[in-house]
Design an enzyme around this catalytic site. Structure first.
Site, PDB file in Angstrom:
ATOM      1  N   GLY A  11     -11.539 -22.837  29.845  1.00  0.00           N
ATOM      2  CA  GLY A  11     -12.562 -21.899  29.342  1.00  0.00           C
ATOM      3  C   GLY A  11     -12.002 -20.496  29.407  1.00  0.00           C
ATOM      4  N   LEU A  16     -17.401 -15.920  30.740  1.00  0.00           N
ATOM      5  CA  LEU A  16     -17.286 -15.799  32.195  1.00  0.00           C
ATOM      6  C   LEU A  16     -15.884 -15.318  32.577  1.00  0.00           C
ATOM      7  CD1 LEU A  16     -18.777 -16.559  34.978  1.00  0.00           C
ATOM      8  CD2 LEU A  16     -17.112 -18.402  35.005  1.00  0.00           C
ATOM      9  N   ALA A  17     -14.877 -15.903  31.923  1.00  0.00           N
ATOM     10  CA  ALA A  17     -13.499 -15.518  32.225  1.00  0.00           C
ATOM     11  C   ALA A  17     -13.313 -14.026  31.957  1.00  0.00           C
ATOM     12  CB  ALA A  17     -12.533 -16.345  31.387  1.00  0.00           C
ATOM     13  N   ASP A  84      -6.998 -29.392  24.082  1.00  0.00           N
ATOM     14  CA  ASP A  84      -8.169 -30.231  23.824  1.00  0.00           C
ATOM     15  C   ASP A  84      -8.392 -31.049  25.092  1.00  0.00           C
ATOM     16  OD1 ASP A  84      -9.940 -32.184  23.190  1.00  0.00           O
ATOM     17  OD2 ASP A  84      -8.917 -32.860  21.365  1.00  0.00           O
ATOM     18  N   VAL A  85      -9.490 -30.796  25.773  1.00  0.00           N
ATOM     19  CA  VAL A  85      -9.685 -31.427  27.094  1.00  0.00           C
ATOM     20  C   VAL A  85      -9.750 -32.944  27.016  1.00  0.00           C
ATOM     21  CG1 VAL A  85     -10.802 -29.476  28.223  1.00  0.00           C
ATOM     22  CG2 VAL A  85     -12.195 -31.114  26.972  1.00  0.00           C
ATOM     23  N   ASP A 176     -21.643 -20.872  43.766  1.00  0.00           N
ATOM     24  CA  ASP A 176     -22.992 -20.344  43.624  1.00  0.00           C
ATOM     25  C   ASP A 176     -22.781 -18.849  43.819  1.00  0.00           C
ATOM     26  OD1 ASP A 176     -25.504 -19.219  44.270  1.00  0.00           O
ATOM     27  OD2 ASP A 176     -26.263 -21.233  44.600  1.00  0.00           O
ATOM     28  N   HIS A 177     -22.791 -18.094  42.719  1.00  0.00           N
ATOM     29  CA  HIS A 177     -22.308 -16.713  42.841  1.00  0.00           C
ATOM     30  C   HIS A 177     -23.173 -15.859  43.770  1.00  0.00           C
ATOM     31  CE1 HIS A 177     -25.257 -15.832  39.692  1.00  0.00           C
ATOM     32  NE2 HIS A 177     -25.112 -14.559  39.941  1.00  0.00           N
ATOM     33  N   ASP A 234     -32.268 -23.617  36.779  1.00  0.00           N
ATOM     34  CA  ASP A 234     -31.363 -22.478  36.635  1.00  0.00           C
ATOM     35  C   ASP A 234     -31.265 -21.655  37.921  1.00  0.00           C
ATOM     36  OD1 ASP A 234     -29.676 -20.818  35.008  1.00  0.00           O
ATOM     37  OD2 ASP A 234     -31.302 -19.358  34.870  1.00  0.00           O
ATOM     38  N   HIS A 239     -29.451 -21.116  43.665  1.00  0.00           N
ATOM     39  CA  HIS A 239     -29.484 -19.829  44.368  1.00  0.00           C
ATOM     40  C   HIS A 239     -30.616 -19.738  45.401  1.00  0.00           C
ATOM     41  CE1 HIS A 239     -26.812 -19.046  41.128  1.00  0.00           C
ATOM     42  NE2 HIS A 239     -27.706 -18.727  40.222  1.00  0.00           N
TER      43      HIS A 239
END
Ligand code: BG6
Length: 506
Positions: A11, A16-17, A84-85, A176-177, A234, A239
């Site tokens: 990814g 996110l990256a 390609d995963v 879990d940020h 979510d 969280h």
């Protein structure tokens, strides 16, 4: 201390990256935690060249104001592989490139695989990493895995079985940020380094605990994802339950990842599993209708892009958890989270019991200043400001003994907050050190799904009457009734400020 590893980011072209991972790696690079001996392989389906990829990486760190030499030196460690995963042959290329970079940067076989893409591919990627011998025999092989970890207990279990065929539990870092946030980490310090709190941290002195994760944003461009998730999956499954576990756990024997996780798991095991009737009594959900706040207009959830016009997905959850152990028996842990609420704010209120006899609660007609003493409240501010405050009672100046609330307030300065390490930076460094303290153990994830699945299944039997709260408010009336039924009330009421000034109309 310099860390040595090859990062493979699945990814690598994703949001996110670019938003989190590259800037965090750059901060580690600037601080010397990563120096020369690291390399990054970014993979995704697109056909990019290394040069193009490096430009993207440089672009992603612009906000951190690198010099051009720094940006160039950092980006030179990045390599791109179109991948390609599902195609086993592509993992052979990945193995070859990984081995070449290992040799070039003297990485000692240390590998960190970061899955920052759609979870449906997690299982496939991990089995190929093993079967195509991308994993090394020397050094470490660690897997960092983004949420969502499954969509219920069943899918999470299958995913876990897949990844544990290739990685041991201690090498799996489930992100879990919130666990990387400064004030979430501070919960343990506030509790265990302050005797005045820890000795009162139980059902004899605490009346209830309130955990609010409010967001002012709507679903933005994530309607497609959110339609399959909703606020319960979510935010609550991960969280919120992690924060509840940190607030409620027993004192760990040492501050090691093993002891802390053990204590968190025990709390999650002790959270009462509700039957359908209990779910309906103790949990409520909502979805936002159009509204306006402070002259800003917001559309309804059902009108957001990629959302069904008759969607019954919840954008708000409020509920009460009960923890059946000696410390917490009888103490409600109220939680609420939602999109399009009045303000963005994550905070915890620990509400202490009233003094057993309130000597100031007299009705003296000659004194019209008399006021009930307020309950003591410890508030932990997680974001956007960071700090904590304690609400006490003092005497009003003047004749008599009327009490008034006094707030002892500590907020971290903006300068410190802005310059403090970002959650992802801390979590990446933890993963490099092999420290799992701030990641979710499988037993935590398993218990959380067990708790949340019961709520979701009970809800499936009842069609909600959505939408039921106005954008800009703090959720539907039921969220307030939930506490009222126990003789309690939400301590944090940001909507009142706007209402009093006619900036919120509902
Ligand atoms: C994510 C959720 O895990 O957390 C999002 O998927 C939510 O829906 C986000 O907006 C909130 O995180 P933060 O750090 O902005 O409070």
């Amino acid at each position: 201390m310099e860390q040595t590893a090859l990062f493979t980011i699945f990814g690598g072209t994703g949001d996110l990256a670019k938003r989190k991972l590259y800037p965090s790696l750059f901060r580690l690079f600037k601080k010397g935690s990563l120096d020369y001996r690291f390399a990054v392989i970014g993979t995704a389906r697109r056909e990019w060249t290394d040069d193009y990829y490096r430009e993207v990486v440089k672009e992603s760190i612009q906000e951190l104001n690198p010099t051009s030499d720094e940006a160039f030196a950092f980006a030179s460690h990045f390599y791109y592989l179109s991948h390609d995963v599902n195609d086993a042959a592509h993992y052979n290329e990945l193995r070859e490139l990984s081995n070449t970079l290992d040799e070039k940067y003297k990485l000692k076989g240390n590998r960190l695989y970061y899955l920052a893409m759609s979870p449906q591919f997690f299982g496939t990627i991990v089995s190929h990493l093993k079967d195509q011998s991308v994993l090394t025999d020397t050094g470490f092989n660690r897997l960092v895995i983004e949420k969502p970890f499954g969509s219920d207990l069943k899918t999470a279990t299958i995913l876990n079985e897949q990844i544990t065929t290739a990685f041991a539990e201690e090498d799996i870092f489930r992100i879990d940020h919130y666990l990387g946030k400064e004030m979430v980490q501070n919960i343990a310090v506030i509790r265990f380094a302050n005797n005045i709190f820890e000795s009162l941290w139980n059902n004899r002195y605490i009346e209830n605990v309130q955990v609010t994760f409010a967001e002012s944003l709507g679903v933005e461009d994530r309607g497609g994802y959110y339609e399959n998730s909703g606020a319960l999956r979510d935010m609550v499954q991960n969280h919120i339950l992690q924060v509840v576990a940190l607030l409620a756990m027993e004192v760990p024997t040492s501050f090691s990842d093993k002891s802390i996780r053990q204590e968190k798991i025990k709390v999650l095991e002790a959270i009462r599993r509700y039957d359908k009737t209990e779910v309906m009594k103790n949990f409520t959900r909502g979805q936002y209708a159009a509204g306006s706040l402070d002259d800003k207009e917001f559309i309804a959830y059902r009108d957001e892009p990629n959302v069904a016009s008759d969607s019954n997905v919840e954008t708000f959850v409020a509920g009460k958890f009960l923890i059946d152990n000696f410390r917490w028996s009888g103490v409600p842990f109220y939680i609420r989270t939602g999109k399009r609420m009045t303000e963005k704010g994550t905070r915890i209120n620990i509400v202490f019991k009233q003094v057993p006899v309130n000597v100031f609660n007299f009705n003296n007609e000659s004194d019209n200043n008399v006021q009930l003493a307020e309950q003591n409240v410890l508030t932990i501010y997680i974001q956007p400001t960071e700090g904590f405050s304690l609400m006490l009672n003092g005497k009003q100046i003047g004749q008599g003994f009327a009490t008034e609330p006094v707030k002892l307030d500590f907020r971290q300065s903006e300068e410190i907050t802005v310059n403090s390490p970002e959650a992802y930076e801390k979590l990446l460094l933890d993963a490099l050190h092999g420290d799992g303290t701030n990641f979710s153990h499988w037993d935590e994830v398993r218990n959380s799904w067990e708790i949340v699945d019961r709520i979701r299944v009970a809800w499936e039997h009842f069609i909600p009457s959505f939408p039921n709260y106005t954008a800009g408010t703090m959720g539907p009336n039921e969220a307030f009734d939930l506490l009222k039924a126990d003789g309690a009330r939400w301590i944090w009421r940001p909507e009142q400020w706007y209402k009093q000034r006619n900036k919120l109309d509902y």
